[in-house]
Each structure stands twice: as structure tokens, then as C-alpha cells.
Scaffold this motif. Structure first.
Motif, mmCIF file in Angstrom:
data_model
loop_
_atom_site.group_PDB
_atom_site.id
_atom_site.type_symbol
_atom_site.label_atom_id
_atom_site.label_comp_id
_atom_site.label_asym_id
_atom_site.label_seq_id
_atom_site.Cartn_x
_atom_site.Cartn_y
_atom_site.Cartn_z
ATOM 1 N N TYR A 12 -43.006 -33.488 -33.069
ATOM 2 C CA TYR A 12 -43.136 -32.796 -31.782
ATOM 3 C C TYR A 12 -43.968 -33.618 -30.796
ATOM 4 C CZ TYR A 12 -44.717 -29.469 -28.298
ATOM 5 O OH TYR A 12 -45.019 -28.862 -27.110
ATOM 6 N N TYR A 13 -45.165 -34.047 -31.226
ATOM 7 C CA TYR A 13 -46.038 -34.781 -30.296
ATOM 8 C C TYR A 13 -45.480 -36.172 -29.991
ATOM 9 C CZ TYR A 13 -49.462 -31.052 -30.899
ATOM 10 O OH TYR A 13 -50.091 -29.834 -30.907
ATOM 11 N N LEU A 14 -44.798 -36.746 -30.973
ATOM 12 C CA LEU A 14 -44.195 -38.058 -30.747
ATOM 13 C C LEU A 14 -43.180 -37.961 -29.609
ATOM 14 C CD1 LEU A 14 -44.505 -40.832 -32.083
ATOM 15 C CD2 LEU A 14 -42.767 -40.168 -33.729
ATOM 16 N N ALA A 15 -42.379 -36.896 -29.646
ATOM 17 C CA ALA A 15 -41.353 -36.724 -28.618
ATOM 18 C C ALA A 15 -41.966 -36.262 -27.302
ATOM 19 C CB ALA A 15 -40.306 -35.709 -29.090
ATOM 20 N N LYS A 16 -42.910 -35.311 -27.382
ATOM 21 C CA LYS A 16 -43.395 -34.726 -26.137
ATOM 22 C C LYS A 16 -44.494 -35.563 -25.483
ATOM 23 C CE LYS A 16 -45.586 -31.275 -23.644
ATOM 24 N NZ LYS A 16 -46.677 -30.356 -23.568
ATOM 25 N N THR A 17 -45.563 -35.842 -26.224
ATOM 26 C CA THR A 17 -46.720 -36.497 -25.609
ATOM 27 C C THR A 17 -46.488 -37.992 -25.437
ATOM 28 O OG1 THR A 17 -48.049 -34.859 -26.724
ATOM 29 C CG2 THR A 17 -49.235 -36.713 -25.780
ATOM 30 N N PHE A 18 -45.891 -38.600 -26.462
ATOM 31 C CA PHE A 18 -45.780 -40.063 -26.428
ATOM 32 C C PHE A 18 -44.393 -40.526 -25.986
ATOM 33 C CE2 PHE A 18 -49.237 -38.892 -29.224
ATOM 34 C CZ PHE A 18 -50.271 -39.606 -28.635
ATOM 35 N N ARG A 19 -43.535 -39.568 -25.666
ATOM 36 C CA ARG A 19 -42.226 -39.832 -25.072
ATOM 37 C C ARG A 19 -41.429 -40.888 -25.820
ATOM 38 N NH1 ARG A 19 -41.795 -36.593 -21.122
ATOM 39 N NH2 ARG A 19 -43.647 -35.820 -20.092
ATOM 40 N N GLN A 20 -41.472 -40.813 -27.128
ATOM 41 C CA GLN A 20 -40.653 -41.717 -27.930
ATOM 42 C C GLN A 20 -39.319 -41.032 -28.197
ATOM 43 O OE1 GLN A 20 -41.828 -44.773 -28.525
ATOM 44 N NE2 GLN A 20 -43.686 -44.165 -27.428
ATOM 45 N N SER A 21 -38.280 -41.840 -28.378
ATOM 46 C CA SER A 21 -36.954 -41.242 -28.540
ATOM 47 C C SER A 21 -36.388 -41.514 -29.926
ATOM 48 C CB SER A 21 -36.017 -41.784 -27.468
ATOM 49 O OG SER A 21 -36.009 -43.194 -27.573
ATOM 50 N N ARG A 22 -35.250 -41.006 -30.186
ATOM 51 C CA ARG A 22 -34.519 -41.152 -31.446
ATOM 52 C C ARG A 22 -35.439 -40.957 -32.662
ATOM 53 N NH1 ARG A 22 -30.680 -46.231 -31.523
ATOM 54 N NH2 ARG A 22 -32.577 -47.278 -30.830
ATOM 55 N N ILE A 23 -35.776 -39.684 -32.885
ATOM 56 C CA ILE A 23 -36.702 -39.324 -33.965
ATOM 57 C C ILE A 23 -35.981 -38.383 -34.921
ATOM 58 C CG2 ILE A 23 -38.915 -38.202 -34.485
ATOM 59 C CD1 ILE A 23 -39.572 -38.681 -31.434
ATOM 60 N N ALA A 24 -36.209 -38.588 -36.221
ATOM 61 C CA ALA A 24 -35.684 -37.635 -37.205
ATOM 62 C C ALA A 24 -36.798 -37.215 -38.152
ATOM 63 C CB ALA A 24 -34.545 -38.263 -38.005
ATOM 64 N N VAL A 25 -36.734 -35.965 -38.597
ATOM 65 C CA VAL A 25 -37.601 -35.488 -39.682
ATOM 66 C C VAL A 25 -36.693 -35.261 -40.889
ATOM 67 C CG1 VAL A 25 -39.100 -33.627 -40.488
ATOM 68 C CG2 VAL A 25 -39.207 -34.348 -38.091
#
Ligand SMILES: Cc1cc2nc3c(=O)[nH]c(=O)nc-3n(C[C@H](O)[C@H](O)[C@H](O)COP(=O)(O)OP(=O)(O)OC[C@H]3O[C@@H](n4cnc5c(N)ncnc54)[C@H](O)[C@@H]3O)c2cc1C
Lengths: 96, 416
Positions: free
Chosen positions: B48-61
Motif C-alpha cells: 500500500y505505502y509503496l504504491a501510495k506514498t512512494f509512487r512505485q508501480s507494477r507491484i504484486a503481493v
């Protein structure tokens, strides 16, 4: 859990205190050139397997012997117990 | 889909026909910039924070079971920041501040309830230790109060104050501490991450790492190979098993911790109460069940269930401090596998493998850390530098002698 003490027979695990991985018997040589790194591994790092685990139990409320117990960490089934003294001797190590 | 009071009302009128699943259920893509292993609280918060705060893309859990099937759904939901040591205090206070805004942040009701946590003390030295801890909390910006026996009697009249062996002399309280609804925390972060485009992939077990010349290239999974630039592992009780696949041995043992819930009662316990002389702490859920817990069983375990001696021990603790609950019936009891570290404190760090990062060693207290851990791990993954509140959580602190041993138990995980 019941631990099959080699001398005293089946004993309740509550009589014992737990130390952990039986590799703790193999204390590194403090005078070896890599002693510092070896002791760091010895004190802090563990294999921590899921499945059969050989581990040290101390018969605190019993005969004060150390046992090496083999136990399955997934099912808690106890697969065997030996006197740590015998294990160490078999590795030709001196025990106090 | 945003949640609001208005939305709930209008859905009630429409027979609740408009609710949608909270997240997609996508198939894995062949490649991601970031793969997070473990769909527990920490993994989901990280994504969540990777996508929202740090604006990184293409993430999977990647989660081997279903989201939240591990400890995040098994804990006793206590959140607090009453730590003593400098490496811990600011981190847990950062986490508590994130909890305070979590529902607004996620637009999801995680039922954060700052009902206060009270530790009972039973001796002079214990009072002194808590006074010291309160002072150190103040330094980290947290709140703490010492309560006299009379203060306590007014708040908690039902305690056994005159137990012959462990009379209660007073308490140490963090008023801002409390509880949160554990499942809702996992679901809230999962939904939030999904809304930012994170792929949450369930029933996908990581079975190996692809490492070329010391660089991570991706993960082998039960659903095939998934490529990645960076891989962050947050698998709690499975830490040693997963990192062993990358050739690492960790300063961690896995141990089982049990929790208990009783039948529902009217509200009787207004806060979280920690017995200071035995293995027992308790709170009451919003449904009325008493939720209580003690210590880990004490030997390595991956069983997710404990044994009877600890059940007895915990119930003895309950009877010593709170005899009024002796007739309450237990409804449920379960266990979770804890990643007990050698100093009782967590690890959020890079590893010797370029692009592989590790988050673990949360011991029995990682639920309260979920927001800060996710934030700090995302920070590390995105920037390759540790978050300012998590600088002490290095993997090499054991070799360097910078342990963060809150309980002073030493390298003996079953005592941490
Ligand atoms: C009974 C109990 C009471 C507790 N009480 C509290 C408390 O009151 N307060 C508090 O702060 N903490 C408490 N804790 C501790 C807290 O629950 C944990 O420290 C925390 O939840 C761990 O982080 P997590 O949520 O990410 O773990 P988990 O939810 O366990 O997430 C790890 C995930 O990784 C997945 N996984 C494992 N291996 C793989 C693989 N190979 N591939 C893919 N996925 C994998 C697992 O399936 C799991 O879903 C308690 C724990 C227990 C068991």
C-alpha cells in the motif's frame, strides 16, 4: 508432550526447560582464527527447520540431565531422546 | 467504491445489492518492479505505502494461502508504543500515530479503539522499572501515566488487589494505546493497495528465488516463475523457511503463541490489562468476548496450535489477578507461529543479495507495528535507505553487538 527420558522413561515436558537447537553442543574453538565470526553464528543464527529438529532439553524438575530430543516441529511428535552426554561423547568431545 | 454513512444507509434501502468485492483477484503477470512475499499485515501495508506514498508501480503481493490467513488474523489486537529502548520507541510511536489516522487514510473501518493499556505492578522494583519506561516513552513523544492503587481501584474495581503473593500496588498506563480490529486492518490495506493497482495474488506460494550473480531476478512460485527487480519478504513465522531458499540463516526461531476467546459478556473490561506477575493479558472485544493470551509455549513450533500446559498457565494467571472471570466459558482457542528473534526486536533490512529485502523477527508484538513496518519497508524498497525510525533494525546488529533487547533475556528466543 511426553519426553522418553533414556533413564527415567516417559516424562512430562513440563519437567524440562528448553534451550533450543542441539548444535549448541558444538561450541566453536575460541582460539581459532575465525573465532569471532564462528561465535556470532553459534550464538545468534539457527536453522529453525519445519520438521524434525534436534534440540536440547534440561530435566530441571528431574535428574538435571541434558537431553537431545528429536521432535517434529510441525506435529509436536517426539521421535526420540538421548542423553546429551552420550551425544557429545560419541562426537569424541569432552563434557564437564 | 468509497465507504460512508450515506453509502451504508442507501445500501440498506437497496437490500445491500450494490456492494462489490473489496479487491480484484488477478492472475500473476510475468514481471513486476516489486514483488512482496507474504499477504499478512506487513506485506499488504508495504504494498500500500509503496504504491501510495512512494509512487512505485507494477507491484504484486504473493500470498500462499488467503490474505490475512496468518498472524494478522490470529493476534489479540493490542496496539501500543510503550517501549523502553531508543531503537524501538520512536518506531512504535510513529506506528501509533499512523494507527490514529488509519481509518481516514484507508477509508475503511479498522475499529481502532484507544481504550488504554494498563500494566499492573506488584513490587517496588517493578514500579521503578515502569517509571523509567514512562520517562523514556516521553522522550520518544509517547504518553504514559503511573496509576496509584487507589486510581486503579476506581477504574478496575474487580481486580484481586490483595493476592497474597502478588498484591497489586498500582499500574502503568498508556492512555492512547488500545486495540484495532485485526482482520479489518488486513482487508483495509489490501483494498487500499488494490485501488492503487497492486496485484494481490492469493494461493501463490513462493518456492524459490532466482538469483543470478548475487542479483535477484524473481521468484519461483506454485503458479510459475514471476520476474521482479526487487523482492521484499514479509512472511513472519515462515521467515527462516523462506530466507533459507535464498541461502540465508537468520537470528530467528519459530515458536507458537496461543490466544483465547470466551463467550460474549456485557462490557466489563474497559481497557487492556496486563498482569505483571504471570503470563496473562486481557481485553474485551466489541462483540463482548474476553480476548486473552499469555506467553509462547516455549519450544520451536510450526504447528499453529499449542499444548495444554500453556492453557493451564494462562488460566492460572487469569484466576490470580481476575477471579471474577473463573466461570466464563471459553469458546475458542488457537495458535500462531511467531518469528522470535534473538533480541526480541524486528529486522527491516537489505540482504547480501542485491534486490532482496527482509522484514521479520516481529516476535509476539508485530501487529501494532503493521502501519510503521509497512511504511518503513516501502521506504527501504523504494529508496534503498532505511526509514529514519527503523535505522536500528539492521540484520548485522547481532554481529556488531547493537542488540535491542527490551526484555534483557539475551539470545534465548523462548524467553524474549
Ligand atoms: C495469538 C497471538 C497474539 C498476538 N497478539 C498481538 C498483539 O496483541 N499485539 C501485537 O502487536 N502483535 C500480536 N501478535 C503478533 C502479530 O500478530 C505478528 O507479529 C504479525 O501479525 C506478523 O506480521 P504479519 O501480519 O505480516 O504476519 P502474517 O499475517 O503471518 O503474514 C505472513 C504471511 O506470509 C505468508 N507466507 C508464508 N510463507 C509464504 C510463501 N512461501 N509464499 C507466499 N506467502 C507466504 C503466510 O501465509 C502469511 O499470510 C500476536 C500473534 C499471535 C499468534
Amino acid at each position: 508432550m511426553l519426553i522418553p527420558h533414556p533413564v527415567l522413561g516417559l516424562r512430562d515436558a513440563r519437567e524440562f526447560a528448553y534451550l533450543g537447537d542441539a548444535r549448541l553442543i558444538d561450541r566453536p574453538d575460541p582460539s581459532a582464527p575465525d573465532a569471532e565470526a564462528a561465535f556470532c553464528d553459534y550464538v545468534y543464527l539457527r536453522d529453525n527447520p519445519a520438521g524434525a529438529h534436534r534440540e536440547l532439553w534440561f530435566h530441571e524438575h528431574g535428574d538435571h540431565s541434558w537431553l537431545v530430543v528429536t521432535r517434529n516441529t510441525i506435529t509436536h511428535e517426539i521421535l526420540g531422546a538421548e542423553l546429551a552426554h552420550d551425544v557429545a561423547l560419541a562426537r569424541k568431545r569432552s563434557v564437564k | 467504491m468509497r465507504f460512508s454513512g450515506f453509502r451504508v444507509l442507501s445500501e440498506a434501502l437497496k437490500g445491500h445489492s450494490g456492494w462489490k468485492p473489496l479487491w480484484r483477484n488477478p492472475d500473476p503477470q510475468p514481471f513486476y518492479d516489486y514483488v512482496i512475499v507474504g499477504g499478512g499485515g506487513h506485506g499488504l501495508a508495504t504494498a500500500y505505502y509503496l504504491a501510495k506514498t512512494f509512487r512505485q508501480s507494477r507491484i504484486a503481493v504473493l500470498e500462499k494461502g488467503w490474505l490475512g490467513s496468518g498472524n494478522v488474523g490470529r493476534n489479540t489486537t493490542v496496539i501500543r508504543s510503550n517501549y523502553l529502548l531508543p531503537g524501538n520507541g520512536p518506531f512504535y510511536e510513529f506506528s501509533l500515530k499512523l494507527w490514529e489516522g488509519l481509518e481516514q487514510e484507508l477509508n475503511f473501518n479498522s475499529m481502532v479503539s484507544q481504550r488504554g493499556v494498563i500494566y499492573l505492578f506488584h513490587s517496588d522494583w517493578q514500579r521503578d522499572a515502569y517509571r523509567r519506561r514512562a520517562n523514556s516513552m516521553a522522550l520518544a513523544g509517547a504518553d504514559a501515566r503511573l496509576l496509584s492503587r487507589e486510581d486503579l481501584k476506581a477504574m478496575l474495581p474487580f481486580l484481586n488487589y490483595d493476592n497474597a503473593r502478588f498484591p497489586i500496588h498500582g499500574g502503568f498506563m498508556q492512555p492512547r494505546a488500545g486495540t484495532a480490529r485485526h482482520d479489518a486492518v488486513a482487508w483495509g490495506y489490501a483494498r487500499g493497495a488494490d485501488l492503487y493497482g497492486v496485484d494481490l495474488i492469493q494461493n501463490c506460494e513462493v518456492t524459490g528465488f532466482r538469483i543470478v550473480d548475487g542479483n535477484i531476478r524473481g521468484v519461483e512460485t506454485s503458479r510459475g516463475f514471476i520476474g521482479a527487480n526487487k523482492v521484499g519478504v514479509a512472511v513472519a513465522g515462515s521467515s527462516s523457511r523462506v530466507m533459507a531458499m535464498a541461502g540465508m540463516r537468520l537470528p530467528i526461531e519459530s515458536h507458537v503463541l496461543q490466544a483465547f476467546v470466551t463467550e460474549g459478556l456485557k462490557p466489563i473490561i474497559p481497557c487492556v490489562i496486563m498482569f505483571g506477575a504471570g503470563h496473562f493479558y486481557i481485553s474485551q472485544s466489541d462483540k463482548g468476548g474476553l480476548v486473552f493470551c499469555g506467553e509462547i509455549d516455549g519450544y520451536n513450533s510450526y504447528a499453529q496450535r499449542g499444548n495444554l500446559p500453556m492453557v493451564e498457565d494462562v488460566c492460572e494467571g487469569a484466576m490470580a489477578v481476575m477471579p471474577m472471570i473463573g466461570r466464563v466459558r471459553l469458546l475458542r482457542q488457537w495458535g500462531g507461529v511467531m518469528d522470535m528473534s534473538m533480541d526480541g526486536s524486528p529486522i527491516i533490512d537489505r540482504t547480501g543479495i542485491e534486490g532482496l529485502y527482509f522484514n521479520g523477527g516481529w516476535c509476539v508484538g508485530g501487529f501494532k507495528a503493521t502501519p510503521a513496518s509497512g511504511h518503513a519497508f516501502a521506504h527501504l524498497l523504494a529508496t534503498d535507505t532505511p526509514h529514519e525510525t527503523a535505522r536500528a533494525y539492521r540484520l548485522d546488529r547481532f554481529a556488531r553487538g547493537y542488540l535491542i533487547d527490551e526484555s534483557g533475556a539475551g539470545a534465548q528466543p523462548n524467553l524474549q
